[in-house]
Structures are given as C-alpha cells and as structure tokens.
Design a protein around this motif. Sequence first.
Motif, short mmCIF file in Angstrom:
data_model
loop_
_atom_site.label_atom_id
_atom_site.label_comp_id
_atom_site.label_asym_id
_atom_site.label_seq_id
_atom_site.Cartn_x
_atom_site.Cartn_y
_atom_site.Cartn_z
N LEU A 125 -0.48 -17.85 -4.73
CA LEU A 125 -0.48 -19.39 -4.78
C LEU A 125 0.11 -19.57 -5.97
N ALA A 126 0.83 -18.51 -7.56
CA ALA A 126 0.93 -18.87 -8.48
C ALA A 126 2.52 -18.43 -7.81
N LEU A 127 2.87 -17.76 -7.40
CA LEU A 127 4.65 -17.65 -6.92
C LEU A 127 4.65 -19.21 -6.64
N LEU A 128 4.07 -19.69 -6.09
CA LEU A 128 5.01 -21.21 -5.56
C LEU A 128 5.71 -22.01 -6.29
N GLY A 129 4.89 -21.54 -8.15
CA GLY A 129 5.68 -22.42 -8.74
C GLY A 129 7.03 -22.88 -9.28
N ASP A 130 7.65 -21.86 -8.51
CA ASP A 130 9.24 -21.63 -8.85
C ASP A 130 9.72 -22.43 -7.09
N PRO A 131 9.86 -22.91 -7.25
CA PRO A 131 10.39 -24.42 -5.69
C PRO A 131 11.60 -23.58 -5.20
N ALA A 132 12.04 -22.45 -5.41
CA ALA A 132 13.21 -21.82 -4.64
C ALA A 132 12.73 -21.06 -3.57
N VAL A 133 10.73 -20.72 -3.46
CA VAL A 133 9.76 -20.12 -3.04
C VAL A 133 9.53 -20.40 -2.15
N ASP A 134 9.29 -19.96 -1.21
CA ASP A 134 8.66 -20.63 0.34
C ASP A 134 7.01 -19.78 0.45
N ILE A 135 7.08 -19.07 0.45
CA ILE A 135 6.02 -17.88 0.38
C ILE A 135 5.89 -16.85 -0.75
N GLY A 136 4.49 -16.44 -1.30
CA GLY A 136 4.19 -15.98 -1.97
C GLY A 136 3.75 -14.94 -1.30
N THR A 137 3.28 -13.76 -1.80
CA THR A 137 2.62 -12.49 -1.76
C THR A 137 2.36 -10.74 -2.05
N LEU A 138 2.00 -9.66 -2.08
CA LEU A 138 1.22 -9.53 -2.70
C LEU A 138 2.06 -7.65 -3.10
N VAL A 139 2.37 -6.89 -4.42
CA VAL A 139 2.84 -6.11 -4.05
C VAL A 139 1.38 -4.48 -4.44
N ALA A 140 1.13 -3.99 -4.06
CA ALA A 140 0.51 -2.70 -5.57
C ALA A 140 1.40 -1.24 -5.19
N GLU A 141 1.96 -0.48 -6.06
CA GLU A 141 2.36 0.45 -6.04
C GLU A 141 1.65 1.69 -5.72
N ILE A 142 2.90 2.15 -4.57
CA ILE A 142 2.31 3.61 -3.75
C ILE A 142 1.91 4.43 -4.51
N VAL A 143 0.42 5.42 -4.97
CA VAL A 143 -0.01 6.43 -6.02
C VAL A 143 -0.38 7.96 -5.05
N GLU A 144 -0.92 7.34 -3.62
CA GLU A 144 -1.24 7.90 -2.88
C GLU A 144 0.35 8.83 -2.31
N PRO A 145 0.35 10.46 -2.39
CA PRO A 145 1.79 10.81 -1.66
C PRO A 145 1.57 10.52 0.16
N ALA A 146 0.60 11.22 0.29
CA ALA A 146 -0.02 10.56 1.75
C ALA A 146 0.79 9.33 2.20
N GLU A 147 0.37 8.04 1.65
CA GLU A 147 0.98 6.47 2.15
C GLU A 147 2.68 6.78 1.65
N ARG A 148 3.22 7.22 1.59
CA ARG A 148 4.70 7.16 1.32
C ARG A 148 5.45 7.21 2.75
N ASP A 149 4.83 8.49 3.30
CA ASP A 149 6.10 8.23 4.36
C ASP A 149 4.53 7.94 5.95
N ASP A 150 3.76 7.20 5.31
CA ASP A 150 2.57 6.91 6.67
C ASP A 150 2.84 5.70 6.95
N PRO A 151 3.41 5.32 8.02
CA PRO A 151 3.93 4.04 9.24
C PRO A 151 3.24 2.65 8.92
N SER A 152 1.60 3.02 8.73
CA SER A 152 0.46 2.70 8.55
C SER A 152 0.72 1.44 7.14
N VAL A 153 1.60 2.43 6.64
CA VAL A 153 1.17 1.54 5.29
C VAL A 153 2.71 0.95 5.43
#
Length: 257
Positions: A125-153
């Motif tokens: 929600l805090a990302l909407l403090g920027d007037p240019a932003v329409d939608i805010g969301t989240l990401v986390a760095e991939i640390v598990e090697p198997a997730e890098r090539d997993d299409p479900s991720v």
Amino acid sequence: MSAAAATRPPPRNPIVLIPARMASTRLPGKPLADIAGRPMIVHVLERAEAAGIGPVVVACAEPAIAEAIESAGGRAVLTRPDHASGSDRIYEALERIDPAGAHDAVVNLQGDQPTIDPKLPAQALALLGDPAVDIGTLVAEIVEPAERDDPSVVKAVVSHRPGNAHGRALYFTRATAPSGDGPLWHHIGLYAYRREALARFVALSPSPLERRERLEQLRALEDGMRIEVAFVDTVPLGVDTPAQLEQARALIAGSLE
C-alpha cells in the motif's frame, strides 16, 4: 506521467478485500480446510485485520465461506460464482459494499495465505504514495536454485537503483528472466490498487501477453499502467496442494506452542 497523475494524493481510506472460492483444481474446498481448529480463510482474515490498514471484507463465491467468516466475527459479501479472477470478484464486492466510493485504495490479499506476515499489505500500500504508481505489489529475491527455472514461480523483471527498497515492474514471466548476473525476483501475488486503477483494470479485456504467460498483471502493463514493487525478505506460503496445507498446519501449530 500525466498532469492528472502527478496531482493524485496518497490513499487516505484503504480497504482490504480477500477473494475466496471453494473451486480449486488441486485442493477443492480449501478456504474451509481446517488449520488448528479453524478454517483457513479465518486465519487469513485475522492476518489481514492484524495489518491494521483498514476494514477487511472477504469476497466469497459460496455461502459456506460467508458463514465461516461471520461465525468468526468477520465481514463477508457474496459475489457471483462465475468470476474469471479474484480481481473481478473483489471489484464486485467493492462496488456492492461501497458504491459511494469512500475507499480510495484496495489491497487484494489472497485467501490461501494463512501464514502471511501482517506487515506485508502495508508495504504494498505504501507504494501508492508515489502519484505515478497505479498498483503496488511485492517481490522477494529467489534463493532456492530450483525456483530459478520453475515455471510455477513467477519472476518480476524490475528496474531499480541499488539500495532502493522498491522499483518499477517492467515485466512478469514464468521464464527465467532477466538473463545475466544479478538477482531474480519471485513475485508475490498481493496487490494494492488505487480504486480508479482497479476499475480500469477489470474493464480491460485479457491482453495478448496475459494470455500467453497466463499472468493477469500483464494486462495492466500492456495498458500502460505503472506497477511498483517493494522488496521483501520472504515469500508467503500459498496453499494450493495437500502437502502445502500440511506445511501450513505445521507452521501454525508451531506458532501456538
């Protein structure tokens, strides 16, 4: 950024909406799956309430979910059962419970994340403090090697300056992207919308890239909407399979000891 967007104020009256339906290919009836003596959807409700950012309403497709929420002291609204997406479901609920438009922002919290950290919705929600932003969301760095090539991720391709706590989403994909050295970002399906952005989004037809990647958020990017992402430390557990349900049960049981 347009002149109109440049003057948009930050949200002042957000609401949290949780879409929920009984139909699930891999885990039918999962909103009512028992976890520590209570339905999973009730655990999600309580996490959303603990976030403390606004009222919380479950937008549900079936009366059984509404009954479970209301028995726990929460608020639910029944929606059409045939919605194609959770975004469509929460928009119907929003229009029904707030036709006057008092709520200027909506946090869409998935109904299958019973162990989600209550701090995460506020970060989106805090990302909407920027007037240019329409939608805010989240990401986390991939640390598990198997997730890098997993299409479900789902990976987010993000433009950001090193050291910043957020950046602009350029693309979302099931492929391993971007190439080269550097982190890959696991997209977390929690969204904060300006109300007008949600209305604009659900009025759009599914886009070509959305259909190709099977990722709804690409519809917004193809229409020129700006999605900003905040970098967080962990990916919430999403319950889509019996094994993940058992994992959620173990995590919650451990937290109660």
